[in-house]
Design a protein around this motif. Structure first.
Motif, PDB file in Angstrom:
ATOM      1  N   ASN A  93       0.851  -1.001  -0.126  1.00 33.00           N
ATOM      2  CA  ASN A  93      -0.061  -0.121  -0.202  1.00 33.00           C
ATOM      3  C   ASN A  93       0.828   1.383  -0.060  1.00 33.00           C
ATOM      4  OD1 ASN A  93      -0.794   2.151   1.992  1.00 33.00           O
ATOM      5  ND2 ASN A  93      -2.869   1.616   1.133  1.00 33.00           N
ATOM      6  N   ASN A 155      -7.004   1.176   0.789  1.00 39.13           N
ATOM      7  CA  ASN A 155      -6.475   2.047   1.747  1.00 39.13           C
ATOM      8  C   ASN A 155      -6.164   1.662   3.240  1.00 39.13           C
ATOM      9  OD1 ASN A 155      -9.199   1.837   2.491  1.00 39.13           O
ATOM     10  ND2 ASN A 155      -9.341   3.883   2.909  1.00 39.13           N
ATOM     11  N   GLN A 285      -5.731   9.082   2.467  1.00 36.57           N
ATOM     12  CA  GLN A 285      -6.626   8.042   1.750  1.00 36.57           C
ATOM     13  C   GLN A 285      -7.380   7.052   2.931  1.00 36.57           C
ATOM     14  OE1 GLN A 285      -3.610   6.582  -1.775  1.00 36.57           O
ATOM     15  NE2 GLN A 285      -2.629   6.516   0.590  1.00 36.57           N
ATOM     16  N   LEU A 329       1.017   7.829  -2.372  1.00 39.73           N
ATOM     17  CA  LEU A 329      -0.327   7.254  -2.751  1.00 39.73           C
ATOM     18  C   LEU A 329      -0.198   6.030  -3.050  1.00 39.73           C
ATOM     19  CD1 LEU A 329      -2.087  10.729  -3.977  1.00 39.73           C
ATOM     20  CD2 LEU A 329      -1.698   9.847  -1.675  1.00 39.73           C
ATOM     21  N   GLN A 334      -4.198   7.180  -8.621  1.00 34.63           N
ATOM     22  CA  GLN A 334      -4.687   7.913  -7.426  1.00 34.63           C
ATOM     23  C   GLN A 334      -3.852   9.299  -7.529  1.00 34.63           C
ATOM     24  OE1 GLN A 334      -7.527   7.031  -6.183  1.00 34.63           O
ATOM     25  NE2 GLN A 334      -7.336   8.605  -4.306  1.00 34.63           N
ATOM     26  N   PHE A 386      -9.969  11.523  -1.736  1.00 29.86           N
ATOM     27  CA  PHE A 386      -9.198  10.573  -0.993  1.00 29.86           C
ATOM     28  C   PHE A 386      -7.723  10.810  -1.334  1.00 29.86           C
ATOM     29  CE2 PHE A 386      -9.200   6.096  -0.348  1.00 29.86           C
ATOM     30  CZ  PHE A 386     -10.179   6.081   0.540  1.00 29.86           C
ATOM     31  N   GLY A 387      -7.515  12.037  -1.129  1.00 30.30           N
ATOM     32  CA  GLY A 387      -5.812  12.385  -0.906  1.00 30.30           C
ATOM     33  C   GLY A 387      -5.740  13.472   0.025  1.00 30.30           C
TER      34      GLY A 387
END
Ligand code: NAP
Ligand code: MG
Length: 482
Positions: A93, A155, A285, A329, A334, A386-387
């Motif tokens: 991840n 995430n 995230q 990320l 993404q 989502f960042g």
């Protein structure tokens, strides 16, 4: 590296057509593993194995305390393999290995330990029916819903898989889980540990693959009784449409655009740190990330400066570097998505207080970024990024800011910073969110039901409510002929 084959029963298989998916380390872009690209064929085999295990009753009718012992043993196995799991999560991840060790792995341990208790505590009730005057004995029992399909995002790959698997196991269900194509490794390892812990074969099956193939096949499969999904609101809506064909049960944990509300009477230093962590942790995230910040005008500049200082203090880096606070990320896609939003924010005239760039050159990094005073209708204010991107706006009227905070299609979470107890609890009542935190953010626990209102989802995960959503209620009524 765990065995990366699709897990069906106790067997590892490749995809029938031999296709694989590359698994990448987002800090370097290097390929670290390949997993099978499962599709309808593999999903069907996994559902068949899960159905057989369910119908054998080896799990659902096991003595509840024996089920509890196995679930507890899974918790212990995760604990014993914590370092390895954290490292695997970091490679897959991108997150800092010490964060995975401090947050992700303990979350997985905790949920199995907590759910072990539920295995022996799912009770029914006696119904005091009035009936027609004759005597009846009526009771309702909770039965496991059956074979469940679980789909999790990238995430918190291990923790999200653990939340879903542990809860379904406590209820007596059998499982086919599909991890994200981007982060499949820890779910595969978790399944190995579950088998070692004594989970009967077929109770937990893992199919790696793409969302639109393996994920879609799972949702379409007539042998699945419930879909539990965590992911985007867009895919959640597709799942509801597909599941409508045979009225599968569906629970959804979807996106968010959660607000932080800071009042002038708050402990402003703590609030600034809290608001910064609420958006930037895990590089933003996080479904419950508080990506909108509203600060009372008299302290707006001071708080914004404090949040920016915290943001600038975070060291971006490789997940295996002990100094890293924020990893890359999860993927190039993404990173690009987040950078596009930052460009849109700039184009819409919002002022950048800090960040906006990519930081280290190698890997998919984005700097913690703060926009001040954006147009309330701008995409960066309305849409989930989502960042690590925060939008900050001052407010004057405490009632008005609640309306602004609620003016979103989402409703996953919110936080409030104030020393005024009445204001804190009254504001909590008025906020449309599944979870409201007061003078803190992100404190999740297996005992606290989690989920969203509005387009943030259906149902709740974990806690008693989470367990019951893996059951169906059966009412039994007998006439007592005297
Ligand atoms: P996503 O694209 O919706 O994917 C989530 C999962 O669904 C992945 O396993 C994905 O597989 C799969 N999937 C994709 N298309 C599918 C389809 N047509 N049918 C069935 N499954 C499908 O979301 P994401 O980008 O991975 O994750 C970020 C989103 O998750 C954000 O919106 C975030 O807010 C949300 N999230 C919510 C929570 C919560 O608890 N509320 C927690 C974490 C994340 P592939 O990855 O293999 O395509
Ligand atoms: Mg990866």
């Amino acid at each position: 590296m765990p065995d990366t084959g699709i897990l069906i029963g106790a067997h590892r298989v490749a995809a029938g057509d031999g296709r694989t998916i590359e698994v990448e380390d987002p800090a370097t872009g290097k390929i670290i593993a390949h997993v099978p690209a499962g599709g309808a064929h593999e999903v069907d085999a996994a559902v068949t194995a899960a159905r057989k295990a369910f119908e054998s009753r080896a799990w659902s009718r096991m003595r509840p305390l024996d089920r509890a012992r196995i679930i507890e043993t899974i918790a212990r196995k995760i604990e014993e393999n914590a370092a390895e799991l954290a490292l695997l999560e970091s490679y897959d991840n991108g997150k800092a290995v010490h964060h995975a060790l401090a947050v992700d792995v303990p979350a997985a341990v905790d949920i199995f330990r907590y759910m072990a208790g539920w295995a022996s505590k799912i009770a029914g009730q006696v119904n005091p029916i009035s009936g027609d005057g004759r005597q009846y004995h009526s009771y309702s029992v909770r039965e496991p819903i059956g074979v469940v399909g679980q789909i999790v995002p990238w995430n918190y790959p291990l923790a999200m898989a653990a939340w879903k698997i542990a809860t379904a196991l406590a209820a007596g269900c059998t499982i086919v889980l599909k991890p994200s194509e981007v982060t499949p490794l820890t779910a595969l390892r978790l399944a190995e540990l579950a088998l070692e812990a004594g989970l009967p074969e077929g109770v937990l099956n893992i199919v790696t693959g793409y969302g639109h193939e393996a994920g879609q096949a799972l949702v379409e499969h007539p042998g699945i009784d419930k879909i539990a999904f965590t992911g985007s609101t867009r895919v959640g809506k597709q799942i509801v449409q597909t599941a409508a064909r045979d009225l599968k049960r569906v629970t959804l944990e979807l996106g968010g655009k959660s607000p932080s509300l800071i009042f002038a009477d708050a402990d402003l230093d703590k609030a600034a740190i809290g608001a910064a962590l609420a958006i930037f942790f895990n590089s933003g995230q996080v479904c419950l990330a508080a990506s909108r910040l509203y600060v009372e005008r008299s302290v707006y500049d001071q708080v914004l400066e404090g949040v920016a200082k915290v943001a600038q203090s975070f060291k971006l880096g490789h997940g295996r570097d002990p100094d890293t606070m924020l990893g890359p990320l999860v993927s190039r896609a993404q990173q690009q998505r987040v950078l596009d939003y930052i460009d849109q924010g700039r184009a819409a005239g919002a002022e950048i207080v800090t960040g906006g760039g990519t930081g280290p050159t190698e890997g998919y990094f984005v700097e913690p970024t703060i926009f001040a005073n954006p147009d309330p209708d701008a995409a960066i204010v309305r849409e989930e990024i989502f960042g690590p991107v925060l939008v900050a706006t001052p407010f004057d009227d405490p009632e008005e800011v609640i309306k602004t905070a609620n003016n979103t299609r989402y409703g996953l979470a919110a936080n409030i910073w104030t020393r005024d107890l009445s204001r804190a609890h009254l504001t909590a009542r008025k906020l449309q969110a599944g979870t409201v935190w007061i003078n803190t953010h992100g404190m999740n626990d297996p005992s606290a039901p989690f989920g969203g209102v509005k387009e943030s989802g259906w149902g709740r995960e974990v806690g008693e409510e989470g367990v019951l959503l893996y059951t169906e209620t059966k009412t039994v009524t007998a006439l007592l002929d005297d």
